[in-house]
Every structure is written in C-alpha cells, then in structure tokens.
Write a protein that holds these residues in place. Structure first.
Motif, PDB file in Angstrom:
ATOM      1  N   SER A 216      69.950   0.220  78.393  1.00 54.39           N
ATOM      2  CA  SER A 216      69.253   1.306  78.864  1.00 54.39           C
ATOM      3  C   SER A 216      67.889   1.200  78.945  1.00 54.39           C
ATOM      4  N   LEU A 217      66.897   1.571  79.683  1.00 59.41           N
ATOM      5  CA  LEU A 217      65.794   1.311  79.829  1.00 59.41           C
ATOM      6  C   LEU A 217      65.028   2.315  78.697  1.00 59.41           C
ATOM      7  N   THR A 218      64.028   1.948  77.942  1.00 58.29           N
ATOM      8  CA  THR A 218      63.301   2.628  76.915  1.00 58.29           C
ATOM      9  C   THR A 218      62.605   3.417  77.746  1.00 58.29           C
ATOM     10  N   ALA A 219      62.102   4.659  76.852  1.00 61.09           N
ATOM     11  CA  ALA A 219      61.218   5.575  77.517  1.00 61.09           C
ATOM     12  C   ALA A 219      60.076   5.260  78.126  1.00 61.09           C
ATOM     13  N   ALA A 220      59.453   3.994  77.380  1.00 59.83           N
ATOM     14  CA  ALA A 220      58.138   3.328  77.717  1.00 59.83           C
ATOM     15  C   ALA A 220      58.355   2.447  79.261  1.00 59.83           C
ATOM     16  N   GLU A 221      59.448   1.835  79.082  1.00 60.86           N
ATOM     17  CA  GLU A 221      59.854   1.187  80.411  1.00 60.86           C
ATOM     18  C   GLU A 221      60.247   2.174  81.698  1.00 60.86           C
ATOM     19  N   LEU A 222      60.937   3.084  81.185  1.00 63.67           N
ATOM     20  CA  LEU A 222      60.999   3.916  82.448  1.00 63.67           C
ATOM     21  C   LEU A 222      59.774   4.459  82.950  1.00 63.67           C
ATOM     22  N   ASP A 223      58.711   4.773  82.175  1.00 60.03           N
ATOM     23  CA  ASP A 223      57.451   5.368  82.452  1.00 60.03           C
ATOM     24  C   ASP A 223      56.602   4.286  82.917  1.00 60.03           C
ATOM     25  N   GLN A 228      55.151   2.463  88.549  1.00 62.53           N
ATOM     26  CA  GLN A 228      55.287   1.530  89.728  1.00 62.53           C
ATOM     27  C   GLN A 228      56.105   2.101  90.835  1.00 62.53           C
ATOM     28  N   VAL A 229      56.842   2.709  90.819  1.00 64.78           N
ATOM     29  CA  VAL A 229      57.482   3.466  92.013  1.00 64.78           C
ATOM     30  C   VAL A 229      56.419   4.297  92.773  1.00 64.78           C
ATOM     31  N   ASP A 230      55.508   5.131  91.950  1.00 64.29           N
ATOM     32  CA  ASP A 230      54.517   5.853  92.532  1.00 64.29           C
ATOM     33  C   ASP A 230      53.515   4.849  93.258  1.00 64.29           C
ATOM     34  N   ASP A 231      53.280   3.835  92.617  1.00 67.06           N
ATOM     35  CA  ASP A 231      52.138   2.800  93.198  1.00 67.06           C
ATOM     36  C   ASP A 231      52.782   2.323  94.473  1.00 67.06           C
TER      37      ASP A 231
ATOM     38  N   THR B 232      69.558  -7.569 103.092  1.00 66.24           N
ATOM     39  CA  THR B 232      69.072  -6.561 104.390  1.00 66.24           C
ATOM     40  C   THR B 232      67.489  -6.978 104.669  1.00 66.24           C
ATOM     41  N   ALA B 233      66.720  -7.248 103.931  1.00 66.94           N
ATOM     42  CA  ALA B 233      65.500  -7.527 104.015  1.00 66.94           C
ATOM     43  C   ALA B 233      64.956  -8.188 102.943  1.00 66.94           C
ATOM     44  N   SER B 234      63.995  -9.368 103.113  1.00 67.39           N
ATOM     45  CA  SER B 234      63.303 -10.003 102.245  1.00 67.39           C
ATOM     46  C   SER B 234      61.829 -10.036 102.666  1.00 67.39           C
ATOM     47  N   GLY B 235      60.931 -10.047 101.796  1.00 65.37           N
ATOM     48  CA  GLY B 235      59.555 -10.337 102.107  1.00 65.37           C
ATOM     49  C   GLY B 235      58.558 -10.806 100.893  1.00 65.37           C
ATOM     50  N   SER B 236      57.505 -10.498 101.262  1.00 63.53           N
ATOM     51  CA  SER B 236      56.276 -11.110 100.494  1.00 63.53           C
ATOM     52  C   SER B 236      55.595  -9.868  99.178  1.00 63.53           C
ATOM     53  N   ALA B 237      56.264  -8.809  99.641  1.00 66.82           N
ATOM     54  CA  ALA B 237      55.816  -7.755  98.743  1.00 66.82           C
ATOM     55  C   ALA B 237      56.870  -7.767  97.678  1.00 66.82           C
ATOM     56  N   CYS B 238      56.539  -7.992  96.445  1.00 68.42           N
ATOM     57  CA  CYS B 238      57.492  -7.595  95.390  1.00 68.42           C
ATOM     58  C   CYS B 238      57.349  -6.403  94.801  1.00 68.42           C
ATOM     59  N   MET B 239      58.724  -5.629  94.407  1.00 69.80           N
ATOM     60  CA  MET B 239      58.659  -4.419  94.052  1.00 69.80           C
ATOM     61  C   MET B 239      58.074  -4.296  92.538  1.00 69.80           C
ATOM     62  N   VAL B 240      58.389  -5.414  91.841  1.00 67.26           N
ATOM     63  CA  VAL B 240      57.960  -5.187  90.180  1.00 67.26           C
ATOM     64  C   VAL B 240      56.824  -6.257  89.849  1.00 67.26           C
ATOM     65  N   GLY B 241      56.671  -7.354  90.937  1.00 66.88           N
ATOM     66  CA  GLY B 241      55.606  -8.424  90.300  1.00 66.88           C
ATOM     67  C   GLY B 241      54.370  -7.737  90.207  1.00 66.88           C
ATOM     68  N   PHE B 242      53.519  -8.275  89.302  1.00 67.27           N
ATOM     69  CA  PHE B 242      52.308  -7.620  88.982  1.00 67.27           C
ATOM     70  C   PHE B 242      52.273  -6.254  88.494  1.00 67.27           C
TER      71      PHE B 242
END
Lengths: 330, 319
Positions: A216-223, A228-231, B232-242
């Motif tokens: 499970s993701l920790t609360a901190a990881e989830l935050d 990151q999703v917002d960005d 489906t798609a691949s690219g230079s923008a990583c969703m979790v990098g950085f």
C-alpha cells in the motif's frame, strides 16, 4: 531561418504571405482514398478534413504562393502505409510534383521514402518529425537516402541541435516553434486523434499504485503522487494548447519556442514550423505575426538576451513563461 | 510446440528489463517477487490461455534483456555483461532490447553494442539487437554488421488505441479499412527494399486489440508477438521522473533519472470511453494496454500456425 506556416485553404495564402510566412505546408486526402478506406484511415497525420478539399484548390494555392515566391510542401506522414496503398500514393506524388507544383513531400515512413527514391526520384523528401530523427544515426540514415530536409522532433532540445546540424551537413534542419505540443513522442504515439487526443488529461483519472508488489502506498507517498498528478495535469494542459484558449490580447496560447529564436539561428537551423493546419485562420495569422516580429529582431542581429526579452513581451503571458511548462525548449 | 509432422513451430522468449528479474525467466509461470496486481492477473491469463491453446507449458529458450521504451533505462555495460553471462550459462539465447535514443544516450548505447559485438565474435554465438529507433538500426547495421537485427514494436506502426480499437473489426467497417488496421507496413515491397541490405532476422508485433493480420507468406523471418502488455504511446515526458523537483523541471528526460518508474505506476481510468475493454497503465514515459484471456488466445492461435513464430512474454509492465 524561414517561417513555415500551415495552410488549410487557398484563401489563407495571401493573408499569411503578407504577414511573414516564407514557406507553406498542407495536406490533401483524395476522394478515392476516402471511398476505399473510409475517413478513419488517414493519409497523413491529420484527419482528412484538415487538408485541402480538392486538387483544384491545391493547385490554386500553389499558384497564389508562387506569386510570393513561396514554396508549398505536402504532408504524407501517416505512421505507415500498406502494400496496397503504394500505387495510389505514388500517383499522388507524381501528380503533385509534375502537375500541381508541390516543392517537397513531408514523409515519415522509410518504406515510402524508398519507393519515392526508386519511382519518383526527383520528388524532394522532408523527413517528418514522425520518423523520430533524434540522433546522429538517424541523420546519417536519411542523409544516405538523399533527403533535402529533416524535421527534428519536439523533444530535441537546444543542446542537442549542434551535433545533429554537424552530422546533417548540407541537409536542412527544421524545428518546431509554435503550437500543439505532444505529451508522448509523436512517432511513438500509436493512438488516433479521431477519438480526441489520448493524452488529453480531462478524460482520465490517474490512480497511483506501487510498481512493485501490492504494497500500500503510505499517506506521504500518496500525497506526493497526487501532487505529481496535479502538476502533470497542468503540464498536459499547456501541451494541449492551454485547452485551445485565446489570451485576453487575442493571441493563441500553447507550446512556444519564441525566446530561443536567436539560439536556433546561431545553430544554423533552416526552418521554423508553426503547427496547426486544422486551426482557425486567425490562429495561423496571429502565430505567423508573432514569429515574424521576433525574427525581425534576430535578422537585425539583436543580442540573444534582447530577443528573449522581446519574445516574452510579445507573448505577454509572464506567468506562463515562468512556469516553464509551455516551452518547447527548456 | 510442434505440428503434426513434428516440425518445431513456436519459440518462447521472456522479456526482462532488470538484472534482478533474470532469475524468474526459467519458470515465468511461477509467482515472482514484488509482482503487482495486474502483473499477477496477466500471468494467470497468459499461461491459462497457453494451456488452452497448446496443452502444455513450454520452457523459454531466449531472454530479451533491456528496455524498449526508455533511454534512461539503458543498462550499464556491466549489467549487460551480467545478463549475457546469465543467459549463456543457463542455456538461453540472448537478445538486447533498445529504445529510441537522443544523442547523449545514443553514444552510450554505441559502447554497449561494441561490447556485444566483441562477445558474439569471441563466443561464436548469435546476439540479437532489437531496435526501436531507425538511427540505432542504421548505426548497428553499418558498424556491427554481424549482429542480428530485429525490428522492434515501436517501429512496427499500427493503431493501438484502447479507447477505439475494438471498433476497428466491426462487421460493417469497410474491408480495406479493417485490413489496414490489422496489417503492418513493414512487409511492403518498398520497406523490404529499405531493409534489404541489413541483417534483419525478425520483426516484433504487439497483439492488437483489433487483431493482427500475420501472413505466413509475408513473414519470412521471425515474428515476435508481445504479451501481455501492448504499448499505446511512449515519449520523452516521464510521469514520475523528477518527482522531487520544482514543477518547471518536471516531465522531461532526466539524465540523472532515479528510476521512480520502478516504484510507482498509474492506472488510467477513462471517464468518457466507458466501453473500453482493456485496462490502461502508465509506467514512466509509456502507456500500455493490458491484454485479456481472449486477446492472448487470439495471439497464441495466430502464432500456432506459423513456422517462424515467437511468443514474447514480459514478466512486468515493460519499462
């Protein structure tokens, strides 16, 4: 560096030529293609209705462009073509080159490039960004195929261009300068825009998980991941032309490389691509005008800092420039 | 796998993206460490369908090592040597999978290719390079002409959009249109001309949601069909990098990549296309659709009839 503008109709030629366009590109889907394959099978990267409606109109556009001494290039940059499609494609290229007056063909499929070299050897080839020419190996390949120009993908950054230019030698390099980004690498996006852009963030919920195991993701990881999703949503919003908005001053928003124009010029780039064949005429006009205004400074040998300053002033969106997410070249 | 005449038909390869997973290639049907929910589900679907089609589970004969999708997952020379050593000591044939490369990583890849070329000559064994970049193809062909080249699935273009692909095989769609969406452009005469003087020994495919038209007549070389994740798609923008950086620095290639994609994955749930039949995942810079039992079965059955077929199974979402 020439300003390469998109054309969607013959009526746009004068307006864009008078405003600073120095090259044009467009597409066309012959009616027999649509009848045979349906409008769902695209002959180039854009839907059939983003191109010219008829050869008659295309010929007229070429005549009008010739009056300004502006060449018109034709896109044939579908990701791939099957064997059965080649005869129609080769006929189209012959007709466009010999009768219509198209000056070059923007192609991404190496098979079609090979066919052109053997069957229409005088038809100049511009390698589309869809072929992903992003390293010196690609440049060497297309050099051997005797192409005239290579369009670098959007992901190629300023620090990479000098090596590619050196490898290219006499072959022209074209880069993206305004509008319509691509979240994925265009060449490796196997989706269709007929269902809307796959990357468009509004259609998706992004649900984070651990890649390893079922921890499970920790609360901190989830935050962190939700932040990151917002960005990411914000980044995609910029890439997708800020939701196709027009700014308060009437200028179109979206990915932009204006403040890098002096650097691109000093690197020996030959052409600046404005994206958006299917866009409204006004968007094309404003885009050409923006590039022209900055290019005048570059041609006047203004210092890099001055060009950058002017580009930001013209753009008139300091908060978007500061975000860094609207920039082609970061 | 063999036909009625006893001629061997299907080859089986396992795709492994990290040295730590090499040990799982011997028995890819067994549970592996740190497997996530979709990988477990797909393992069960793949080997269940395999048993239905072939009646027995075959041991893999080849390991495909490396990332097809991200230049920042390019392994070190040391890791490549380790993988090669593992393969040859354990009786596996070796393929090295490569992604598309910007110039900096392209030069690093050149060093790896030189090492593989040397090893191939020293041990007099074949090594396959799976290419997903025409520049890598051209460079390898020119500099290391004795390495076998396989055209990867990113260079084998097709529409793989899980939002709409299931409509591409509908009975009322035009036949030419349906055929187009199932076929590859790589087997056209002109493409063969383009590839003519290269040592191309195979072509890789994704199992398409709309189905693949894989013709035995056209397929003169190995046909590798990937399971159970299609790209489906691949690219230079990583969703979790950085992930720890300022926003302005995110979503681009990171030379100092911390491989966050190996820690976090996103499932993409569509709010508009509610009739989508396949799940979608984003790992790092690439989006994938997961197969289901029906799609796996369809792919295995198409390979069953082929003389040069190869099933490629990835233990994990393959980045």
């Amino acid at each position: 560096m020439n300003i390469l503008a998109p054309l969607g109709a013959k009526e746009e030629v004068e307006m864009l030529a008078e405003s600073g366009a120095e090259e044009f590109y467009c597409g066309i889907t012959p009616m027999e293609w649509m009848e045979k394959y349906s409008p769902g099978v695209w002959i180039n990267r854009r839907n059939p209705y983003a191109g010219f409606p008829s050869f008659k109109d295309l010929e007229e556009a070429v005549r009008r462009a010739e009056a300004y001494d502006i060449p018109l290039f034709l896109t044939l940059n579908a990701p791939y073509y099957t064997e059965a499609q080649y005869p129609m494609l080769i006929d189209l290229i012959k007709r466009c080159q010999e009768e219509v007056g198209i000056k070059a063909f923007i192609v991404s499929d190496p098979g079609l490039m090979a066919a052109m070299k053997s069957q229409v050897p005088k038809a100049p080839i511009h390698v589309s960004s869809l072929a992903a020419p992003m390293n010196t190996g690609s440049i060497e390949l297309y050099k051997q195929m005797q192409v005239e120009r290579i369009v670098l993908p959007r992901s190629v950054q300023l620090n990479e261009i000098p090596a590619l230019k050196e490898a290219a030698g006499d072959i022209e390099l074209e880069v993206f300068i305004l509008n319509d980004g691509c979240v994925y690498e265009e060449s490796f996006c196997m989706t269709t825009h007929s269902a809307g852009a796959f990357c468009s963030q509004a259609q998706w919920n992004y649900v984070p998980q651990h890649a390893d195991g079922n921890k499970s993701l920790t609360a901190a990881e989830l935050d962190t991941l939700n932040e990151q999703v917002d960005d990411y949503r914000e980044f995609v919003w910029f890439v997708n032309d800020c939701n196709c908005q027009i700014a308060h001053d009437g200028l179109p928003l979206g990915p932009c490389g204006l403040c890098s124009l002096a650097k691109l010029d000093s690197m020996g780039v030959d052409s600046l691509k404005i994206v958006g064949r299917e866009g409204a005429p006004y968007r094309k006009l404003a885009s050409v005008q923006m590039v022209k205004a900055v290019m005048e400074q570059v041609r006047g040998k203004a210092a890099e800092e001055e060009v950058e300053k002017l580009a930001r002033k013209i753009r008139n969106q300091p908060q978007y420039c500061e975000s860094g997410l609207m920039c082609y070249y970061r | 796998m063999s036909n009625a005449e006893g001629v061997s038909l299907l080859k089986f390869a396992v795709a492994v993206q990290s040295v730590r997973d090499l040990k799982f290639a011997k028995e890819p049907w067994a549970p592996i460490d740190l497997q996530n929910e979709i990988e477990t589900e797909m393992q069960s679907a793949f080997f269940g369908a395999w048993k239905e089609v072939f009646g027995e589970v075959a041991a893999p004969s080849r390991i495909i090592f490396g990332s097809e999708f991200c230049q920042h997952r390019l392994p070190t020379v040391r890791a490549v040597n380790k993988a090669l050593d593992y393969c040859w000591k354990n009786g596996f044939e070796f393929s090295f999978a490569t992604s598309y490369m910007h110039e900096e990583k392209f030069q690093e890849l050149a060093d790896i290719l030189a090492v593989l070329d040397e090893q191939m000559k020293k041990h007099e064994k074949n090594i396959e390079i799976i290419v997903n970049d025409w520049g890598v193809y051209f460079y390898t062909k020119k500099r290391f002409p004795e390495l076998d080249l396989v055209i990867g699935r990113l260079l084998n273009k097709s529409i793989r959009d899980p939002r709409v692909a299931h409509y591409y095989n509908e009975s009322n769609a035009p036949e030419e249109g349906k055929e187009f969406f199932k076929k590859t452009g790589l087997f056209s005469q002109s493409f063969r001309q383009f590839l003519g003087n290269g040592r191309v020994t195979g072509f890789e495919f994704d199992q398409l949601i709309q189905g693949n038209f894989l013709s035995e007549e056209e397929a003169e070389q190995t046909i590798g069909l990937h399971f159970p994740f299609g790209c489906t798609a691949s690219g230079s923008a990583c969703m979790v990098g950085f992930i720890d950086m300022d926003k302005a620095d995110k979503f681009r290639g990171d030379p100092e990549c911390k491989q966050q994609c190996q820690r976090y994955v996103f499932e993409l749930k569509n709010k508009r296309h509610l009739d989508m039949r396949n799940r979608v995942f984003q790992k790092g810079n690439s989006a994938f659709y997961s197969h289901d039992s029906g799609l796996v079965r369809m792919g295995l059955e198409s390979l069953q009839a082929m003389k040069n077929g190869r099933a490629v199974y990835s233990l994990r979402i393959p980045v």
